[in-house]
Design a protein around this motif. Structure first.
Motif, PDB file in Angstrom:
ATOM      1  N   LYS A  25       0.836  -1.204   0.000  1.00 16.23           N
ATOM      2  CA  LYS A  25       0.000   0.000   0.000  1.00 16.23           C
ATOM      3  C   LYS A  25       0.867   1.250   0.000  1.00 16.23           C
ATOM      4  O   LYS A  25       0.431   2.322   0.410  1.00 16.23           O
ATOM      5  CB  LYS A  25      -0.918  -0.016   1.238  1.00 16.23           C
ATOM      6  CG  LYS A  25      -1.866  -1.204   1.270  1.00 16.23           C
ATOM      7  CD  LYS A  25      -2.697  -1.236   2.526  1.00 16.23           C
ATOM      8  CE  LYS A  25      -1.908  -1.787   3.688  1.00 16.23           C
ATOM      9  NZ  LYS A  25      -1.632  -3.228   3.572  1.00 16.23           N
TER      10      LYS A  25
ATOM     11  N   TYR B  28     -10.808   0.956   2.052  1.00 20.62           N
ATOM     12  CA  TYR B  28      -9.886   0.366   1.090  1.00 20.62           C
ATOM     13  C   TYR B  28     -10.197  -1.119   0.878  1.00 20.62           C
ATOM     14  O   TYR B  28     -10.714  -1.791   1.780  1.00 20.62           O
ATOM     15  CB  TYR B  28      -8.447   0.556   1.571  1.00 20.62           C
ATOM     16  CG  TYR B  28      -8.087   2.016   1.738  1.00 20.62           C
ATOM     17  CD1 TYR B  28      -7.889   2.836   0.632  1.00 20.62           C
ATOM     18  CD2 TYR B  28      -7.973   2.583   3.010  1.00 20.62           C
ATOM     19  CE1 TYR B  28      -7.583   4.176   0.776  1.00 20.62           C
ATOM     20  CE2 TYR B  28      -7.670   3.921   3.169  1.00 20.62           C
ATOM     21  CZ  TYR B  28      -7.477   4.714   2.049  1.00 20.62           C
ATOM     22  OH  TYR B  28      -7.177   6.050   2.201  1.00 20.62           O
TER      23      TYR B  28
ATOM     24  N   SER C 293     -10.137   5.661   8.718  1.00 19.86           N
ATOM     25  CA  SER C 293      -9.365   6.160   7.585  1.00 19.86           C
ATOM     26  C   SER C 293     -10.233   7.123   6.781  1.00 19.86           C
ATOM     27  O   SER C 293     -11.433   7.279   7.041  1.00 19.86           O
ATOM     28  CB  SER C 293      -8.915   4.991   6.708  1.00 19.86           C
ATOM     29  OG  SER C 293     -10.013   4.173   6.379  1.00 19.86           O
TER      30      SER C 293
END
Length: 271
Positions: A47, A193, A189
């Motif tokens: 990532k 994701y 976040s």
């Protein structure tokens, strides 16, 4: 059943010893078996692309601020500007400081939400955790979502595992959400994701091995700043368990090549 979590520093069952460097991998010990955590396994997914762009932008802005501050300081002479800039930029990098701050907000919000969930379950809890103002925003988002979906918890912070697949983890919660039995994960976040889907699928499979079947998974993203979007709940798409176990196999192979501990040998599940 004996459960504990531990961090491994050095491989004791690898084919070749590679030194004693610190190992961030997290393992659970369950009935004498070492099982890597789901989040540890998913760390094999790279990532770094978005993270590097974000970190580079922050460091560039920090450098620009340091230059401007040095030039605006009348006590700084032209030939000492660089020394002043270096002094301003000493210590932890800007992106690391912001990562630490974000992690602290997420941890604090998670602690408050866990406390309130356990209270809803009728469990014995201590004093309500005190959290910084920045974390209150995430908690408020969670409260709004709970009211909207008639959130009714079944359990919170439960260790689940699958010996056949060879992994373990701690789920955030199982609850009825709009009367559907759901296993959910909290994220603080800025976005949801794709690897969060793999994490949820792995947790649901492991929970089912302990008799905790669920009908769906949900990722609930909570805001940390006023600039973040409001809470966002996403139902996890139907993803085969083999997508997660592929990451597990890659992680295991990489660990073996590094001469590090991999945990229990597992053949995998047919489910």
């Amino acid at each position: 059943m004996r459960l504990k979590s531990e961090r491994m520093w050095k491989s004791h069952d690898a084919p070749q010893e590679r030194g004693v460097a610190y190992d961030r991998a997290r393992f659970y010990t369950i009935d004498g078996h070492k099982l890597p955590s789901v989040t540890t396994i998913l760390s094999v997914i790279d990532k770094s692309g978005p993270l590097m762009h974000w970190a580079t932008t922050l460091e560039r802005k920090a450098f620009e601020r340091a230059i401007l501050d040095a030039l605006a300081d009348p006590t700084v002479k032209r030939d000492t500007v660089l020394d002043k800039v270096i002094q301003c930029l000493s210590g932890a990098k800007q992106h690391l400081r912001e990562l630490d701050a974000a992690a602290a907000i997420g941890t604090a919000a998670h602690a408050r939400i866990e406390w309130r969930t356990r209270k809803m379950l009728g469990e014995k809890v201590g004093d309500e955790p005190k959290i910084p103002d920045a974390a209150e925003l995430a908690v408020m988002g969670w409260e709004d979502w709970c009211k909207e979906v008639e959130f009714t918890p079944v359990c919170a912070e439960r260790v689940v595992h699958c010996l056949k697949c060879g992994y373990a983890g701690t789920i955030d919660w199982i609850a009825t959400v709009r009367r559907i039995v759901t296993l959910g994960d909290y994220k603080t976040s800025k976005a949801i994701y794709p690897e969060a889907f793999l994490q949820n699928i792995a947790y649901r499979h492991a929970a089912a091995q302990q008799g905790m079947d669920t009908a769906q998974g949900i990722i609930l993203r909570l805001p940390k700043t006023l600039a973040d979007p409001a809470f966002e709940a996403m139902v996890v798409p139907e993803i085969p368990l083999t997508d997660f176990t592929a990451a597990l196999k890659l992680w295991t192979w990489k660990r073996r090549m590094e001469g590090r501990v991999v945990g229990v040998a597992a053949d995998g599940c047919a489910a």
